[in-house]
Design an enzyme around this catalytic site. Sequence first.
Site, PDB file in Angstrom:
ATOM      1  N   TYR A   1      45.414  39.246  30.587  1.00 17.91           N
ATOM      2  CA  TYR A   1      46.506  39.625  29.693  1.00 17.91           C
ATOM      3  C   TYR A   1      47.229  38.357  29.242  1.00 17.91           C
ATOM      4  CZ  TYR A   1      45.679  44.298  31.538  1.00 17.91           C
ATOM      5  OH  TYR A   1      45.074  45.488  31.907  1.00 17.91           O
ATOM      6  N   SER A   2      47.469  38.266  27.942  1.00 14.20           N
ATOM      7  CA  SER A   2      48.170  37.110  27.394  1.00 14.20           C
ATOM      8  C   SER A   2      49.589  37.045  27.940  1.00 14.20           C
ATOM      9  CB  SER A   2      48.244  37.200  25.863  1.00 14.20           C
ATOM     10  OG  SER A   2      46.981  37.018  25.285  1.00 14.20           O
TER      11      SER A   2
ATOM     12  N   TYR B   1      27.291  29.446  41.477  1.00 15.24           N
ATOM     13  CA  TYR B   1      26.296  29.141  40.445  1.00 15.24           C
ATOM     14  C   TYR B   1      24.845  29.434  40.871  1.00 15.24           C
ATOM     15  CZ  TYR B   1      29.482  27.152  37.011  1.00 15.24           C
ATOM     16  OH  TYR B   1      30.461  26.984  36.054  1.00 15.24           O
TER      17      TYR B   1
ATOM     18  N   GLU C   1      35.461  22.348  35.045  1.00 15.26           N
ATOM     19  CA  GLU C   1      36.311  23.240  35.827  1.00 15.26           C
ATOM     20  C   GLU C   1      37.068  22.487  36.914  1.00 15.26           C
ATOM     21  OE1 GLU C   1      33.472  26.180  37.079  1.00 15.26           O
ATOM     22  OE2 GLU C   1      32.967  26.607  34.978  1.00 15.26           O
TER      23      GLU C   1
ATOM     24  N   GLY D   1      37.391  40.056  25.647  1.00 11.20           N
ATOM     25  CA  GLY D   1      36.072  40.632  25.561  1.00 11.20           C
ATOM     26  C   GLY D   1      35.144  39.575  25.022  1.00 11.20           C
TER      27      GLY D   1
ATOM     28  N   ARG E   1      41.342  41.795  35.113  1.00  9.68           N
ATOM     29  CA  ARG E   1      41.715  41.919  33.709  1.00  9.68           C
ATOM     30  C   ARG E   1      42.499  40.682  33.267  1.00  9.68           C
ATOM     31  NH1 ARG E   1      38.496  45.293  34.334  1.00  9.68           N
ATOM     32  NH2 ARG E   1      38.599  47.514  33.840  1.00  9.68           N
TER      33      ARG E   1
ATOM     34  N   HIS F   1      36.181  30.833  33.818  1.00  7.30           N
ATOM     35  CA  HIS F   1      35.821  30.667  35.218  1.00  7.30           C
ATOM     36  C   HIS F   1      37.044  30.326  36.071  1.00  7.30           C
ATOM     37  CE1 HIS F   1      31.229  29.902  34.560  1.00  7.30           C
ATOM     38  NE2 HIS F   1      31.620  31.117  34.215  1.00  7.30           N
TER      39      HIS F   1
END
Length: 404
Positions: A210-211, A98, A140, A396, A208, A88
């Site tokens: 990405y590490s 929410y 969060e 994913g 997306r 989140h």
Amino acid sequence: MATPLSQQTIELVKQSVPALAAHGSDITKRMYIRLFEDEHIKSLFNHANQGEGGSQVHALAAAILAYAENIENLGVLAPVVERIAHKHIGYHILPEHYPYVANALLAAIKDVLGDGATPALLEAWAEAYWFLADILKEREANIRTSIESQGGGWNGWREFRISEKVRESDVVTSFILRPVDGGRVLRHRPGQYLTFRLTLADGQKVKRNYSISCGPNNELYRISVKREEKGQGGSLYLHDSAKIGTILEVTPPAGDFYLPEEPQRSVVLLSGGVGLTPMVSMLEAITKEYPELDTHFVHGALNSSTHAMDRHVRSLAMAHGHVAVQTFYSEPGQEDAIGLSHDHDGYITIDWLKENTPFNAADFYLCGPKPFLRALVGGLSGAGISADRIHYEFFGPSDELIAA
């Protein structure tokens, strides 16, 4: 602080377990249909795993079922809560979002269960939803406060410019990112990822993860991305359209998969394919901060054409002095040879790890595609490695228990 659930709610939620087991995916599929009727809410999600038959549908159904089954022992769900909270943060989900999910979920339960969705059951699930939502919102808020309190930290979307593109293999390219505002960046925890909001050539906006593939620093981030020919646009955009100078929108580093600040045991870094990216981040951190840490970097690739960052990894290992590097090629090319391009043909196995790593005295960190994780996470667990020594990351939804 979340208000404790009433006993009546606990009992009704428990009674709904059989219905959730039978119809959970239908409920979540219907929930997403309702949720995405609002374009603003739809834009918050990563749609790569959504849609008809999408794995996120099954992942959420499994999560709701697990919540119902453990409604009296929610401590077992703490790792799931932590992972969701970090997602989140990455997608910039805020407290005001929410209620939309609550309305869509309750309406979906009523749509699918029909007369079985009694007013009492719907009221119980509303209470159960908001109990969990309050826990997530509190966590969060704490993460956001921690991020903003650190040097280089920020909240929400920040612009970064691509300053370099480096071809790492036939399929992987690295992107060096520096903040447009010229300020510092947050020192990430090695293993964490960045979330991007990209505008594709057709105007479509996608999100997306990405590490981060570099070690923690205050100046820049590096991501190393595999070009997915059959993907839904993120990697294709970065490889084919993004150029040096292109500006990308990014949220702060997030993720609960990372190297601890003080490693207590030897470390085995296991990766498959582009899953090496968080491992390279960890290895760079180990090289700089833990000069005596016994480390094993074990990587599997198809062959030299897809194998990324090998020279960099081996130079880090040589500089450190306590890092062993071993590579496996499952489909060696004609020019590949053991001892030159790689160390072993075939796949990483549990038996090999038993013989060549401090198997019973190490922490294992894994990242790679699902088949890789199923084989090795499950194999480690089956070989007696305790869950607290097995740490893994994948992108994913986790619609299946990897270690099952």
